[in-house]
Design a protein around this motif. Structure first.
Motif, PDB file in Angstrom:
ATOM      1  N   ASP A 128       0.818  -1.204   0.000  1.00  0.00           N
ATOM      2  CA  ASP A 128       0.000   0.000   0.000  1.00  0.00           C
ATOM      3  C   ASP A 128       0.858   1.263   0.000  1.00  0.00           C
ATOM      4  O   ASP A 128       0.505   2.265  -0.624  1.00  0.00           O
ATOM      5  N   ALA A 208      -3.407 -11.323   6.801  1.00  0.00           N
ATOM      6  CA  ALA A 208      -3.793 -10.222   5.904  1.00  0.00           C
ATOM      7  C   ALA A 208      -5.302 -10.332   5.668  1.00  0.00           C
ATOM      8  O   ALA A 208      -5.751 -10.656   4.572  1.00  0.00           O
ATOM      9  N   ALA A 210      -7.929  -8.275   5.488  1.00  0.00           N
ATOM     10  CA  ALA A 210      -8.750  -7.106   5.162  1.00  0.00           C
ATOM     11  C   ALA A 210     -10.007  -7.457   4.370  1.00  0.00           C
ATOM     12  O   ALA A 210     -11.109  -6.981   4.686  1.00  0.00           O
ATOM     13  N   LYS A 222     -10.021  -1.473   6.539  1.00  0.00           N
ATOM     14  CA  LYS A 222      -8.569  -1.471   6.397  1.00  0.00           C
ATOM     15  C   LYS A 222      -7.926  -2.133   7.606  1.00  0.00           C
ATOM     16  O   LYS A 222      -8.479  -2.128   8.700  1.00  0.00           O
ATOM     17  N   THR A 223      -6.736  -2.680   7.395  1.00  0.00           N
ATOM     18  CA  THR A 223      -5.950  -3.210   8.504  1.00  0.00           C
ATOM     19  C   THR A 223      -4.620  -2.461   8.564  1.00  0.00           C
ATOM     20  O   THR A 223      -4.190  -1.857   7.585  1.00  0.00           O
ATOM     21  N   GLU A 224      -3.981  -2.512   9.698  1.00  0.00           N
ATOM     22  CA  GLU A 224      -2.715  -1.811   9.872  1.00  0.00           C
ATOM     23  C   GLU A 224      -1.545  -2.559   9.250  1.00  0.00           C
ATOM     24  O   GLU A 224      -0.560  -1.958   8.833  1.00  0.00           O
ATOM     25  N   THR A 225      -1.656  -3.877   9.183  1.00  0.00           N
ATOM     26  CA  THR A 225      -0.559  -4.685   8.652  1.00  0.00           C
ATOM     27  C   THR A 225      -1.120  -5.781   7.750  1.00  0.00           C
ATOM     28  O   THR A 225      -2.320  -6.072   7.757  1.00  0.00           O
ATOM     29  N   ALA A 226      -0.222  -6.372   6.973  1.00  0.00           N
ATOM     30  CA  ALA A 226      -0.541  -7.539   6.147  1.00  0.00           C
ATOM     31  C   ALA A 226       0.713  -8.399   6.107  1.00  0.00           C
ATOM     32  O   ALA A 226       1.390  -8.510   5.092  1.00  0.00           O
ATOM     33  N   CYS A 235      -2.736  -7.633   1.200  1.00  0.00           N
ATOM     34  CA  CYS A 235      -3.503  -6.389   1.023  1.00  0.00           C
ATOM     35  C   CYS A 235      -4.066  -5.943   2.365  1.00  0.00           C
ATOM     36  O   CYS A 235      -4.590  -6.759   3.123  1.00  0.00           O
ATOM     37  N   ARG A 236      -3.975  -4.651   2.648  1.00  0.00           N
ATOM     38  CA  ARG A 236      -4.601  -4.133   3.867  1.00  0.00           C
ATOM     39  C   ARG A 236      -5.592  -3.006   3.591  1.00  0.00           C
ATOM     40  O   ARG A 236      -6.151  -2.423   4.517  1.00  0.00           O
ATOM     41  N   ASP A 237      -5.841  -2.706   2.294  1.00  0.00           N
ATOM     42  CA  ASP A 237      -6.755  -1.622   1.926  1.00  0.00           C
ATOM     43  C   ASP A 237      -7.642  -2.074   0.763  1.00  0.00           C
ATOM     44  O   ASP A 237      -7.367  -1.778  -0.398  1.00  0.00           O
TER      45      ASP A 237
END
Length: 330
Positions: A128, A208, A210, A222-226, A235-237
């Protein structure tokens, strides 16, 4: 409303076949012994770039050229397979390709992208962040920006789904990994165009999650990490356009652990002698985890790619092959 028509898909398939011959869908006997399921593997690891992504970039660049607007360059972000596809399509048409990858990206995928003609730019801590760098290059230099999800990419990728549904009749369920969504959205779109009843199950890595979280919430999360070694799913977005298709057309989105993915990679090798990268093995990992509910069903798993670094593959084999090796009769 569909992203494209069946006629448009068939026309895309004609173009794709100039570069990507139809990949096989094999039912391996040892996989049936292991799972008890009639499972057909769609071998997208057999494309010229070793991944299903080859199809998408080829159609995207072809469509761009036919529009009459040849750019001074194209730029995109990737963990590797998408970048190889873009590099190949761009180079064949005399267009410079700039591909942004995150720090610590697969050295072998980076080398492959360079071999296909890309200038590889290492920037960002994850995909990202690399995507933001690619956007900046687009703004500063006027390069045409190629996203990770676009209807023309999906149309190209959908040629694998068309091949699968034409080759294997009456599939009850297909398992497919989710990265940015083109693979699963292709299956959903083609299934609906053909009027089939096949259930589509998306697969995410637990590290991951998301898209799985977004599917449960019914909106992008969204997640902060993947932090999965299966970089094709890191993917985190989630993008809203892909998620909308998944929400409407997927039966479920499930998660598998990195350990389960690694075990499935080992199973692919021991039972079929095929290499699968992390994302490529995720669909089989989910199918194996759900095998008891699939008895008597006709299933497919998409082996989306085999582009895995040797060091990673050897580590997986050393750790898991003894645990997953099929016990053969004497």
């Amino acid at each position: 409303m569909s992203l494209f028509s069946l006629d448009e898909l068939e026309a895309a398939h004609t173009i794709v076949q100039q570069f990507v011959p139809q990949t096989p869908a094999y039912a391996w006997p040892l996989l049936k012994e292991r799972t008890g399921v009639d499972v057909y593997i769609k071998h997208e690891n057999h494309t010229p770039t070793g991944s299903f992504k080859a199809r998408g970039g080829f159609i995207y660049i072809d469509t761009l050229m036919k529009s009459g607007a040849k750019p001074n360059g194209v730029v995109t972000a990737t963990r590797g397979n998408h970048g190889q596809s873009v590099a190949l399509g761009a180079t064949r048409n005399g267009i410079p390709a700039y591909v942004v990858v995150p720090e610590g990206n697969s050295l072998e995928k980076n080398a492959a992208m360079r071999a296909f003609g890309a200038q590889v730019i290492i920037a960002g801590k994850d995909f990202d962040e690399s995507r933001a760098v690619a956007q900046k290059l687009h703004e500063e230099h006027g390069y045409h920006s190629i996203p990770s999800f676009h209807k023309d990419l999906v149309k190209g990728v959908s040629t694998y789904a068309l091949e699968l549904f034409q080759a294997v009749q009456d599939l009850d369920v297909v398992y497919v990994p989710i990265g940015m969504g083109s693979g699963i959205c292709s299956l959903i779109t083609v299934r609906d165009l053909l009027g089939l009843k096949t259930k589509i199950i998306g697969v995410c890595a637990q590290e991951a999650p998301a898209f799985a979280l977004s599917f449960s919430a019914g909106k992008p999360v969204k997640t902060e990490t993947a932090n999965t070694f299966a970089d094709g799913m890191a993917c985190r977005d989630p993008q809203p356009e892909a998620l909308e298709i998944i929400l409407k057309g997927a039966e479920d989105v499930v998660m598998v652990s990195d350990r389960q993915i690694a075990e499935a990679m080992a199973v692919y090798y021991t039972d079929t002698h095929n290499l699968a990268e992390g994302a490529g093995a995720a669909a089989l990992a989910a199918l194996m985890a759900n095998k008891h509910a699939l008895q008597g069903k006709r299933a497919s798993a998409i082996l989306t790619g085999g582009n895995i670094d040797l060091s990673t593959f050897l580590s997986v084999m050393n750790t898991h092959v003894k645990e997953t090796k099929q016990r053969l009769p004497a």
